[in-house]
Design a protein around this motif. Sequence first.
Motif, PDB file in Angstrom:
ATOM      1  N   ASP A 186      49.995  45.373  41.122  1.00  0.00           N
ATOM      2  CA  ASP A 186      49.461  45.583  39.771  1.00  0.00           C
ATOM      3  C   ASP A 186      48.393  44.536  39.441  1.00  0.00           C
ATOM      4  OD1 ASP A 186      49.083  46.469  37.193  1.00  0.00           O
ATOM      5  OD2 ASP A 186      50.883  45.512  36.388  1.00  0.00           O
ATOM      6  N   GLY A 187      47.220  45.005  38.999  1.00  0.00           N
ATOM      7  CA  GLY A 187      46.122  44.106  38.642  1.00  0.00           C
ATOM      8  C   GLY A 187      45.166  43.799  39.770  1.00  0.00           C
ATOM      9  N   LEU A 188      45.496  44.221  40.990  1.00  0.00           N
ATOM     10  CA  LEU A 188      44.625  43.931  42.132  1.00  0.00           C
ATOM     11  C   LEU A 188      43.270  44.608  41.958  1.00  0.00           C
ATOM     12  CD1 LEU A 188      44.194  42.790  45.005  1.00  0.00           C
ATOM     13  CD2 LEU A 188      45.192  44.916  45.884  1.00  0.00           C
ATOM     14  N   HIS A 189      42.206  43.836  42.146  1.00  0.00           N
ATOM     15  CA  HIS A 189      40.840  44.351  42.041  1.00  0.00           C
ATOM     16  C   HIS A 189      40.225  44.361  43.430  1.00  0.00           C
ATOM     17  CE1 HIS A 189      36.412  43.915  41.159  1.00  0.00           C
ATOM     18  NE2 HIS A 189      36.724  44.985  40.469  1.00  0.00           N
ATOM     19  N   ALA A 190      39.797  45.538  43.895  1.00  0.00           N
ATOM     20  CA  ALA A 190      39.295  45.666  45.264  1.00  0.00           C
ATOM     21  C   ALA A 190      38.618  47.022  45.426  1.00  0.00           C
ATOM     22  CB  ALA A 190      40.456  45.520  46.256  1.00  0.00           C
ATOM     23  N   CYS A 191      38.285  47.354  46.690  1.00  0.00           N
ATOM     24  CA  CYS A 191      37.831  48.698  47.050  1.00  0.00           C
ATOM     25  C   CYS A 191      39.049  49.470  47.544  1.00  0.00           C
ATOM     26  CB  CYS A 191      36.788  48.644  48.165  1.00  0.00           C
ATOM     27  SG  CYS A 191      35.246  47.831  47.722  1.00  0.00           S
ATOM     28  N   PHE A 192      39.223  50.688  47.053  1.00  0.00           N
ATOM     29  CA  PHE A 192      40.352  51.524  47.447  1.00  0.00           C
ATOM     30  C   PHE A 192      39.818  52.878  47.912  1.00  0.00           C
ATOM     31  CE2 PHE A 192      41.635  48.808  43.884  1.00  0.00           C
ATOM     32  CZ  PHE A 192      42.680  48.090  44.449  1.00  0.00           C
ATOM     33  N   TYR A 193      40.469  53.451  48.924  1.00  0.00           N
ATOM     34  CA  TYR A 193      40.007  54.750  49.403  1.00  0.00           C
ATOM     35  C   TYR A 193      41.185  55.622  49.818  1.00  0.00           C
ATOM     36  CZ  TYR A 193      40.682  52.866  54.163  1.00  0.00           C
ATOM     37  OH  TYR A 193      41.213  52.323  55.303  1.00  0.00           O
ATOM     38  N   GLY A 194      40.933  56.935  49.868  1.00  0.00           N
ATOM     39  CA  GLY A 194      41.961  57.883  50.268  1.00  0.00           C
ATOM     40  C   GLY A 194      41.406  59.296  50.228  1.00  0.00           C
ATOM     41  N   ARG A 195      42.181  60.248  50.747  1.00  0.00           N
ATOM     42  CA  ARG A 195      41.755  61.646  50.743  1.00  0.00           C
ATOM     43  C   ARG A 195      42.338  62.359  49.535  1.00  0.00           C
ATOM     44  NH1 ARG A 195      43.006  66.768  52.411  1.00  0.00           N
ATOM     45  NH2 ARG A 195      45.005  66.239  53.344  1.00  0.00           N
ATOM     46  N   VAL A 196      41.476  62.991  48.762  1.00  0.00           N
ATOM     47  CA  VAL A 196      41.894  63.685  47.543  1.00  0.00           C
ATOM     48  C   VAL A 196      42.534  65.025  47.915  1.00  0.00           C
ATOM     49  CG1 VAL A 196      41.115  64.695  45.363  1.00  0.00           C
ATOM     50  CG2 VAL A 196      40.074  62.573  46.208  1.00  0.00           C
ATOM     51  N   THR A 197      43.728  65.271  47.390  1.00  0.00           N
ATOM     52  CA  THR A 197      44.417  66.536  47.659  1.00  0.00           C
ATOM     53  C   THR A 197      44.247  67.530  46.512  1.00  0.00           C
ATOM     54  OG1 THR A 197      46.476  65.619  46.755  1.00  0.00           O
ATOM     55  CG2 THR A 197      46.131  65.446  49.139  1.00  0.00           C
ATOM     56  N   ASP A 198      44.166  67.038  45.283  1.00  0.00           N
ATOM     57  CA  ASP A 198      43.916  67.879  44.118  1.00  0.00           C
ATOM     58  C   ASP A 198      43.639  66.970  42.928  1.00  0.00           C
ATOM     59  OD1 ASP A 198      46.382  66.852  43.433  1.00  0.00           O
ATOM     60  OD2 ASP A 198      47.466  68.734  43.602  1.00  0.00           O
ATOM     61  N   TYR A 199      43.460  67.566  41.768  1.00  0.00           N
ATOM     62  CA  TYR A 199      43.234  66.758  40.571  1.00  0.00           C
ATOM     63  C   TYR A 199      44.062  67.327  39.427  1.00  0.00           C
ATOM     64  CZ  TYR A 199      40.133  70.477  38.845  1.00  0.00           C
ATOM     65  OH  TYR A 199      39.625  71.676  38.420  1.00  0.00           O
ATOM     66  N   ALA A 200      44.307  66.492  38.426  1.00  0.00           N
ATOM     67  CA  ALA A 200      45.077  66.921  37.259  1.00  0.00           C
ATOM     68  C   ALA A 200      44.437  66.351  36.006  1.00  0.00           C
ATOM     69  CB  ALA A 200      46.527  66.455  37.381  1.00  0.00           C
ATOM     70  N   GLU A 201      44.275  67.197  35.005  1.00  0.00           N
ATOM     71  CA  GLU A 201      43.730  66.754  33.726  1.00  0.00           C
ATOM     72  C   GLU A 201      44.877  66.326  32.817  1.00  0.00           C
ATOM     73  OE1 GLU A 201      40.966  69.533  32.015  1.00  0.00           O
ATOM     74  OE2 GLU A 201      40.421  70.309  33.986  1.00  0.00           O
ATOM     75  N   ASN A 202      44.688  65.211  32.140  1.00  0.00           N
ATOM     76  CA  ASN A 202      45.715  64.683  31.245  1.00  0.00           C
ATOM     77  C   ASN A 202      45.123  64.576  29.843  1.00  0.00           C
ATOM     78  OD1 ASN A 202      47.465  62.863  29.782  1.00  0.00           O
ATOM     79  ND2 ASN A 202      48.387  62.316  31.747  1.00  0.00           N
ATOM     80  N   THR A 203      45.515  65.494  28.973  1.00  0.00           N
ATOM     81  CA  THR A 203      44.954  65.503  27.619  1.00  0.00           C
ATOM     82  C   THR A 203      45.464  64.326  26.792  1.00  0.00           C
ATOM     83  OG1 THR A 203      46.730  67.011  26.943  1.00  0.00           O
ATOM     84  CG2 THR A 203      44.633  67.995  27.597  1.00  0.00           C
ATOM     85  N   ALA A 204      46.659  63.813  27.120  1.00  0.00           N
ATOM     86  CA  ALA A 204      47.206  62.687  26.361  1.00  0.00           C
ATOM     87  C   ALA A 204      46.362  61.429  26.557  1.00  0.00           C
ATOM     88  CB  ALA A 204      48.649  62.427  26.769  1.00  0.00           C
TER      89      ALA A 204
END
Length: 281
Positions: A186-204
């Motif tokens: 938690d709080g780590l600042h860096a470059c992150f990468y990965g393969r996207v499988t899908d997306y989800a919209e969060n109205t909240a």
Amino acid sequence: MRYAATSGGELISIEKYAASPNTPQALTCPGQAPDGRPCRATAWAKALNSPYVRPHFAAKEHITDCDEGEAAVRARKGHRDGSTTTRTRHEGPTLLLITPSSTPGKDTRTPTTRTKASGRPMATAITGPASRRSAPTARKVPLALLLARALSGRLDPETTLALPDKTRGPVSRLLIPANTLTKDHDGLHACFYGRVTDYAENTATRSVFLNLKPRPGTSRRNTAGFMIREDQAPSVQDNLDASIGDLVDHHVIVIGALRVSANRGSLYIVLDDTDSIAYQR
């Protein structure tokens, strides 16, 4: 995908589809395999009324190595619509890779000397002075190229990575597969990468979450995702020249910080800014 193929074999753009009063049916993927075989996977339009994600076409069950599918890593000549208009590819901010200095071993020279006894030449090993230490080398690389190197394994773990905010550290600490993160990061600042499988919209939270492929034995709920806020979404999609939905089945890299949800304990990465994202096409 920006285009789909109609039953008559014609290309239709997502913009034309969204504006059409009579949308065509029986759409298919317009991609093809390296040997020229057409994909023809069933396609459909998505996000036509989304407040965050721009409309795009999606498809599943592409043929192997379809240039619109998961395995698409090769560049196409021109564009799907046949256009030759130059479109500048967004590669993200520039980072600095500093390779470590090296110290070669001692220089052992083997000159030829003459002995008095036989008068014949004889090889004699003479140890010379130690070679000088080579200086570290620095190279500027865009974020997209850093992703390509990470995926191909072409990065020395002892290389130093400098982020745009001048943060420096070993590449092993500042370039991290997002699906290896835990709450302890938690709080780590860096470059992150990965393969996207899908997306989800969060109205909240008024945001979009890019879900990433988990490690074997790890649930998606315990795998970090990338969060794009509503106010960031337009600029992100402008920069990428793609809908957020087009990132599905592609590797994505961001510069940001890991956060842990106070309510659900889920992991998500917030982007530094709308420029701090790139993907492998």
